[in-house]
Design an enzyme around this catalytic site. Structure first.
Site, PDB file in Angstrom:
ATOM      1  CB  CYS A   2     -34.629  45.381  -3.891  1.00 42.73           C
ATOM      2  SG  CYS A   2     -36.048  45.681  -2.366  1.00 42.73           S
ATOM      3  NE  ARG A  27     -29.114  46.765  -6.139  1.00 40.00           N
ATOM      4  CZ  ARG A  27     -29.700  48.632  -6.880  1.00 40.00           C
ATOM      5  NH1 ARG A  27     -28.589  49.188  -8.300  1.00 40.00           N
ATOM      6  NH2 ARG A  27     -30.497  49.074  -6.889  1.00 40.00           N
ATOM      7  CD1 TRP A  75     -30.571  45.118   2.064  1.00 38.52           C
ATOM      8  CD2 TRP A  75     -32.106  46.721   2.633  1.00 38.52           C
ATOM      9  NE1 TRP A  75     -29.911  45.962   3.172  1.00 38.52           N
ATOM     10  CE2 TRP A  75     -30.600  46.855   3.322  1.00 38.52           C
ATOM     11  CE3 TRP A  75     -32.764  47.636   2.501  1.00 38.52           C
ATOM     12  CZ2 TRP A  75     -31.000  47.908   4.632  1.00 38.52           C
ATOM     13  CZ3 TRP A  75     -32.728  48.328   3.790  1.00 38.52           C
ATOM     14  CH2 TRP A  75     -31.695  48.892   4.532  1.00 38.52           C
ATOM     15  CG  ASN A  99     -36.249  47.079  -6.656  1.00 36.01           C
ATOM     16  OD1 ASN A  99     -36.737  46.144  -6.118  1.00 36.01           O
ATOM     17  ND2 ASN A  99     -35.396  47.358  -6.914  1.00 36.01           N
ATOM     18  N   GLY A 100     -38.470  50.069  -3.557  1.00 34.69           N
ATOM     19  CA  GLY A 100     -38.910  51.019  -3.142  1.00 34.69           C
ATOM     20  C   GLY A 100     -39.790  51.085  -1.897  1.00 34.69           C
ATOM     21  CD  GLU A 482     -14.563  57.140   2.538  1.00 34.24           C
ATOM     22  OE1 GLU A 482     -15.418  58.080   2.949  1.00 34.24           O
ATOM     23  OE2 GLU A 482     -14.757  55.888   1.773  1.00 34.24           O
ATOM     24  CE  LYS A 486     -14.969  52.441   2.533  1.00 38.86           C
ATOM     25  NZ  LYS A 486     -15.303  53.418   1.635  1.00 38.86           N
ATOM     26  CD  GLU A 489     -19.156  50.754   3.713  1.00 40.89           C
ATOM     27  OE1 GLU A 489     -17.286  51.423   3.463  1.00 40.89           O
ATOM     28  OE2 GLU A 489     -20.132  51.697   2.885  1.00 40.89           O
ATOM     29  CG  HIS A 505     -12.363  71.003  22.596  1.00 45.09           C
ATOM     30  ND1 HIS A 505     -12.404  72.144  23.312  1.00 45.09           N
ATOM     31  CD2 HIS A 505     -11.346  70.762  21.508  1.00 45.09           C
ATOM     32  CE1 HIS A 505     -11.331  72.551  23.129  1.00 45.09           C
ATOM     33  NE2 HIS A 505     -10.711  72.419  22.004  1.00 45.09           N
ATOM     34  CE  LYS A 604     -21.117  50.485  -4.922  1.00 52.11           C
ATOM     35  NZ  LYS A 604     -19.551  51.211  -3.508  1.00 52.11           N
TER      36      LYS A 604
HETATM   37  C1  AGP Z   1     -19.822  53.266   0.880  1.00 48.93           C
HETATM   38  O1  AGP Z   1     -18.564  52.617   1.423  1.00 48.93           O
HETATM   39  C2  AGP Z   1     -20.799  53.676   1.776  1.00 48.93           C
HETATM   40  N1  AGP Z   1     -20.671  52.076   0.923  1.00 48.93           N
HETATM   41  C3  AGP Z   1     -22.116  55.159   1.314  1.00 48.93           C
HETATM   42  O2  AGP Z   1     -21.149  55.700   2.262  1.00 48.93           O
HETATM   43  C4  AGP Z   1     -22.289  55.147  -0.173  1.00 48.93           C
HETATM   44  O3  AGP Z   1     -20.956  55.994  -0.521  1.00 48.93           O
HETATM   45  C5  AGP Z   1     -22.939  56.057  -0.269  1.00 48.93           C
HETATM   46  O4  AGP Z   1     -24.162  55.505   0.455  1.00 48.93           O
HETATM   47  C6  AGP Z   1     -23.838  57.031  -0.676  1.00 48.93           C
HETATM   48  O5  AGP Z   1     -23.969  56.157  -2.188  1.00 48.93           O
HETATM   49  P1  AGP Z   1     -23.513  57.370  -3.266  1.00 48.93           P
HETATM   50  O6  AGP Z   1     -22.068  57.589  -4.192  1.00 48.93           O
HETATM   51  O7  AGP Z   1     -23.756  56.232  -4.519  1.00 48.93           O
HETATM   52  O8  AGP Z   1     -25.095  57.893  -3.571  1.00 48.93           O
END
Ligand code: AGP
Length: 609
Positions: A2, A27, A75, A99-100, A482, A486, A489, A505, A604
């Protein structure tokens, strides 16, 4: 997640609110809304499902203007995405955005309903609107009403509040979610993220945990959780010089991938001398205590967690210090054993991730030697609350998929490893290898990014794929993780990463002619073992996609693709192998036609647990 924007001025503030919401779009959100106090002195509220453009269309149909107002992108957490759940929430002449999460909302809702309040949404936030209205009714004073309300709600919040009977001020409060007050000339603003306000100011006061404030056109008064008046200094926003538009790039993610040479250069500025690292950037206390560190815990989420995992290989190998890395959402609830002289490193792009922040806050009750925040946002809660800090200078990262923040985190962590090695008296030659490698990085990153055309071709192969496996070994295993994160996501392809030695395994059972297996194969001491693992995949008909150093002579089968990167020192190899995986996920997402910068269901900055 949010986003909040608020403004009070002599001019009409609706354009400021809308531009602020547009700037917060990155975000992630599902609905948007704003409320102003209009010329008739009444609250005028407009809300819309979907993107900010839908809110703008609603405002075109029924314009709203006023000298003070609050706005929000939501959100969904409590209550599905729907216009009636969108903020602002209203109780009579009072409106609030939040927010929260209000954890005791169910109990409060029952109490308020029994007192005659009618709820029109399924959100936790609406209880705040009614509580504020109830206390305003009792006290006739919005500041008192806010304080009484804050005493009753539990959980995390950033709140912005206004009342049509009090058009001379906005009120706000924060606990667990960020909030800043922007300083203008005879006008003031509020936002959950300074980026929302860079069109009107680059001067901000960051509210501390438990603060609440009254914001007028001419100034603001801030009180802490004990209701004592406090001064929060004005800081200039550091990244103001960075361009916040896509320029000639198609997406922010692509732009941010290609900004990496500059982001790394900026991160390393002032950190390296000819034959040693300049530990003074950590501050005098940290500099003096580096030699006391006997143990390291690194805690983070998502991509930042992967950076921590790479650092463990570096730290253990180069300094001999034990290093433990864990996701914050687990670490915070475990009975963690903290050996003497442990440094807690919290790692985060945004510095506002709820779980990571919770770990840092909990650390104050434990016997860590110190806490260090490695972060990309200078004014973030993580940076302000940690004992020591090390900033990355990637500039604002808008794409939800983290790219330049990750590689600059790796740069900061390799620098820190070198600093720890330096105070522990490792041979000068070892230090020099790291220093030379760090200095060569921006040029090498540029070189590796020229692989893009080959990766565009490769991405076509993923058009009809639903699954992919990523393999790596050693410090490149987290790089495979990673790469998988990516891909899933932003292209929604189910992707998993394994340490290549784990293949037989279990995961080998998944391999058939339809399964792409992407591996990172640097020329290191584990290469031969990795190649044996790849042969096992080929023998089962899996489609091998291998990113290898140019000296790696790996025979490709007919269906296989091998793309080469330059040979580089081991310590920076994980950083360089990250790049083709970023480009691959980006171009696969283009082939799949997904919303690259704002993938579905994701935000974000994850500011709630
Ligand atoms: C990364 O591509 C992600 N969108 C997500 O995993 C992100 O790295 C994670 O939410 C942590 O965020 P931060 O680094 O702002 O703490």
């Amino acid at each position: 997640m949010c986003g909040i924007v608020g403004a009070i001025a002599q001019r009409n503030i609706t354009p400021i609110l809308l531009e602020g919401l547009r700037r917060l779009e990155y975000r992630g959100y599902d609905s948007a809304g704003l409320a102003v106090i209009n010329a008739d002195g009444k609250v005028q509220r407009t809300r819309a499902m979907g993107k900010v453009i839908e809110l703008e269309k609603a405002l075109d149909r029924q314009p709203a203007s006023g000298h003070l107002g609050i706005a929000h992108t939501r959100w969904a957490t409590h209550g599905r995405p729907a216009e009636r759940n969108a903020h602002p929430h209203q109780s009579g002449g009072l409106v609030v955005v939040h927010n929260g999460i209000i954890e005791n909302h169910a109990e409060l809702r029952r109490q308020l309903q029994s007192r005659g309040f009618t709820f029109t949404s399924d959100t936790d936030t609406e209880v705040v609107a009614h509580l504020l209205a109830q206390y305003y009714g009792e006290t006739d004073d919005l500041l008192s009403a806010l304080r009484l309300t804050l005493n009753e709600i539990h959980g995390a919040y950033a709140l912005a509040v206004m009342h049509q009977e009090q058009p001379q001020a906005l009120y706000c409060a924060r606990m667990g979610s960020p909030l800043v007050i922007g300083e203008g000339s005879e006008e003031h603003y509020l936002a959950s993220d300074p980026l929302a306000l860079l069109q009107v100011t680059d001067r901000f006061r960051y509210l501390a945990e438990g603060d609440h404030a009254r914001v007028t056109r001419d100034g603001c008064e801030i009180w802490n959780a004990q209701n004592e008046i406090v001064e929060r200094p004005i800081s200039r926003y550091e990244h103001a010089a960075h361009s916040l538009d896509k320029g000639d790039y198609r997406h922010f993610m692509q732009k941010e991938i290609f900004e990496q040479p500059q982001a790394i250069t900026d991160t390393l500025a002032g950190m390296l001398a000819d034959d040693h690292v300049l530990t003074a950037v950590l501050g005098p206390e940290a500099e003096n205590r580096l030699a006391d560190i006997g143990n390291i815990h690194i805690v983070a989420c998502g991509t930042s967690y992967h950076a921590g995992l790479v650092a463990r290989y570096w730290i253990e190998e180069q300094t001999g210090l034990p290093c433990q890395v864990e996701v914050a959402s687990e670490y915070r609830y475990r009975q963690v054993v903290v050996p003497a002289n442990t440094l807690l490193i919290t790692l985060s792009q945004s510095g506002e991730t709820a779980d990571t922040l919770a770990v840092l806050r909990h650390a104050k009750t434990r016997n860590y030697l110190a806490t260090l925040a490695i972060c990309n946002v200078a004014g973030s809660s993580l940076v302000r609350e940690a004992d020591w800090r090390l900033l990355t200078h990637a500039g604002p990262e808008i794409g939800v998929a983290s790219t330049k923040a990750f590689t600059t985190q790796l740069v900061a962590l390799l620098w820190l490893t070198t600093a720890l090695a330096q105070v522990r008296g490792v041979p000068a030659a070892t230090l020099k290898t790291n220093l030379d490698a760090l200095r060569s990085l921006p040029g090498l990153v540029e070189q590796v990014l020229t692989m893009e055309p080959a990766i565009i071709d490769l991405a076509q192969r993923f058009a009809n794929k639903h699954h992919a496996l990523f393999l790596g070994r050693g410090a490149h295993y987290p790089i495979a993780m990673e790469g998988a994160l990516k891909l899933k996501e932003i292209s929604y392809i189910h992707a998993e990463a394994y340490a290549a030695g784990e293949l037989k395994h279990g995961p080998l059972a998944l391999v058939d002619e339809d399964m792409p297996v992407i591996s990172v194969a640097p020329s290191d001491s584990l290469l031969e073992k990795l190649i044996s693992n790849l042969e096992e995949v080929r023998a089962r008909g899996g489609q091998l996609v291998t990113f290898a150093c140019e000296t790696v002579d790996h025979q490709s089968g007919e269906q296989d693709v091998t793309l080469h990167l330059p040979n580089v020192p081991d310590c920076i190899s994980p950083i360089l192998f990250t790049l083709p995986l970023q480009l691959l996920s980006y171009h696969v997402a283009l082939v799949k036609g997904t919303d690259v910068d704002k993938p579905r269901n994701l935000a974000k900055s994850v500011t709630v647990e």
